[in-house]
Every structure is written in C-alpha cells, then in structure tokens.
Write a protein that holds these residues in place. Structure first.
Motif, mmCIF file in Angstrom:
data_model
loop_
_atom_site.group_PDB
_atom_site.id
_atom_site.type_symbol
_atom_site.label_atom_id
_atom_site.label_comp_id
_atom_site.label_asym_id
_atom_site.label_seq_id
_atom_site.Cartn_x
_atom_site.Cartn_y
_atom_site.Cartn_z
ATOM 1 N N UNK A 68 -6.836 10.902 1.478
ATOM 2 C CA UNK A 68 -5.630 10.273 0.953
ATOM 3 C C UNK A 68 -4.590 11.336 0.612
ATOM 4 N N UNK A 69 -3.386 10.887 0.324
ATOM 5 C CA UNK A 69 -2.343 11.830 -0.079
ATOM 6 C C UNK A 69 -2.640 12.317 -1.491
ATOM 7 N N UNK A 70 -2.040 13.421 -1.861
ATOM 8 C CA UNK A 70 -2.333 14.017 -3.152
ATOM 9 C C UNK A 70 -1.833 13.150 -4.310
ATOM 10 N N UNK A 71 -0.786 12.346 -4.087
ATOM 11 C CA UNK A 71 -0.290 11.466 -5.150
ATOM 12 C C UNK A 71 -1.309 10.380 -5.475
ATOM 13 N N UNK A 72 -1.935 9.808 -4.440
ATOM 14 C CA UNK A 72 -2.964 8.789 -4.674
ATOM 15 C C UNK A 72 -4.199 9.408 -5.314
ATOM 16 N N UNK B 188 0.818 -1.211 0.000
ATOM 17 C CA UNK B 188 0.000 0.000 0.000
ATOM 18 C C UNK B 188 0.855 1.266 0.000
ATOM 19 N N UNK B 189 0.204 2.381 -0.242
ATOM 20 C CA UNK B 189 0.896 3.675 -0.247
ATOM 21 C C UNK B 189 1.563 3.911 1.105
ATOM 22 N N UNK C 236 -1.521 4.598 3.280
ATOM 23 C CA UNK C 236 -1.903 3.197 3.433
ATOM 24 C C UNK C 236 -2.838 2.747 2.327
ATOM 25 N N UNK C 237 -3.847 1.957 2.687
ATOM 26 C CA UNK C 237 -4.785 1.444 1.688
ATOM 27 C C UNK C 237 -6.083 2.238 1.698
#
Length: 245
Positions: free
Chosen positions: A89-93, A73-74, A78-79
């Motif tokens: 979630x983070x901006x990359x996800x 997972x990130x 995480x997931x």
C-alpha cells in the motif's frame, strides 16, 4: 541511530528500511518494509485491523482506526489496505495519520535496553536487495496465518530484514513489543504484590520505602532480561528462512 526517538522524515527513507508507526496513543505499533516510491509492504489482518487478540478488543481497535469508505478507496493504492495477509500500500495508508519511525538494527546491548519496546534489535540487517526480495516474495506467497503473539507485522518485518524466523512451536514470536508485554505482566504483578506484604509486616516508613523501591528495581531488571533474551539477535529458537524458487 535515534537515542531519544527513531522518528524519520519521508525524504530520508531508503529502500529496504523497516518502518513503523504507533497506534492508539502508543499502545502498539504497526510495522512494514519500505520498498520505493512511497510503497510499503506489510502484514495485516485485513479490513483495517492490524492487530488481533481474539477478544472484543479487536472491534474497538478496528473501529478506532481511520479508514477509506467502501465507495471511496485510496486513489493511490485502491482498496489494498482492506485485504488480509501481506499487502502493498501507499505510505499514507500505512501510517493512517501517524508519525513515521525507522526500526534500528545491530544496536548495542545498552542501547537496546534503553529503548522502548519494538523499536530496535541486536540482530543485523541483510542487504537492501535481500530485504526487498523477501518482502516481494512474501507479498506473492504469503507469510502464514496472522497471530498476535506468534506471527504479526513486526515478525514479518524482522524476517524480511534478517532472514530469521522463530520455530512454529514457539509460544511467542520475535516481535519486540509482544515480548515486552509478556515480560511486563508478571514483573509488574510481583512488584505490587510486595507492597501489601511490607504493610502486613508493620515495617517502619523507611523499611517500607526501601522494600518497595527494591522490589520495583528487581522487577525492572527481570523485565529487561526477558526483553533481551527474546530479541531476534539473541534467542536460539530462530532459523533461517529459505525461499523457494
């Protein structure tokens, strides 16, 4: 405001910004609210799917998006991106490798009609504190059942920014891109339907060209009107969302 593009750099983001990223070669866009420190709250179907039509297209869309393996997972969020509903979630996800854009609020009518679908609204945004408060509230309490036409990620972000939401009985939510899709389908059909009629009438090339151009112009005008009347800042079937304590 970006006349040509709403693209924005990460360092220029502010808490409470409504951001989005295009998917599948500009077929649709995914929307969310930027909170702070690279965190985004957004509404999704879960398991990597951000759009749902109830058809086999959903599998194609879901499988075409980059995802973290189940066992990897990130490292930041995480997931979380695999959950359904309103997630943080983070901006990359959130971006999934796409470019970052910022939704515009309080635009003029001319600006709205000149822009692409689902990129701006005539409605005004409320304060940064109110926007973030709503985003966190919906993150805890949910935003209802995801529905591509009536209750999607753009509807969520618009509600966080304006405090307005369409009545549950409405056929289409306040999502600009859905309103554009709905407006484009019948007008495009009408435009091309007139072409064979001109041929059947055995018009001259000049008349044929004039008929075709006139039909396309009229269809585009109808498309713009339908986009406009479905905007959150104009439509009358919206109500203010009251958050419970």
């Amino acid at each position: 405001m970006g006349v040509v593009s709403n693209k924005v750099e990460r360092e220029n983001l502010k808490p409470g910004d409504h951001i989005y990223s295009w998917r599948l070669a500009y077929a649709y866009s995914h929307h969310g609210i930027y909170v702070d420190k690279g965190n985004v709250i957004h509404f999704t179907q879960g398991d990597g799917q951000e759009i749902g039509t109830g058809t086999g297209l959903d599998h194609i869309i879901g499988s075409s998006l980059p995802q973290h393996p189940l066992d990897n997972p990130c490292p930041i969020c995480g997931d979380e991106s695999r959950r359904a509903g309103v997630i943080s979630s983070c901006i990359d996800c959130f971006l999934l490798g796409g470019d970052l854009y910022r939704y515009e609020y309080g635009v003029t009518r001319a600006f709205f009609l000149a822009k692409a679908r689902g990129t701006c609204t005539l409605a005004l945004s409320e304060s940064e504190e109110q926007v973030i408060h709503r985003a966190f509230y919906f993150h805890c309490m949910g935003f209802g059942v995801y529905h591509f036409m009536k209750n999607n990620c753009e509807d969520f972000a618009l509600c966080c920014k304006t405090g307005l939401k369409v009545f549950p009985t409405a056929k289409v939510g306040q999502s600009g891109q859905v309103a554009s899709f709905q407006a484009a389908a019948p007008t495009t059909f009408q435009a091309f339907l007139s072409v064979p009629l001109a041929v059947l009438a055995r018009s001259s090339p000049l008349v044929y060209a004039a008929t075709t151009i006139g039909s396309l112009v009229a269809s585009y005008g109808t498309y713009c009107v339908k986009r406009y009347i479905n905007d959150t800042g104009v439509r009358q079937d919206v109500k203010r969302v009251v958050l419970e304590g």
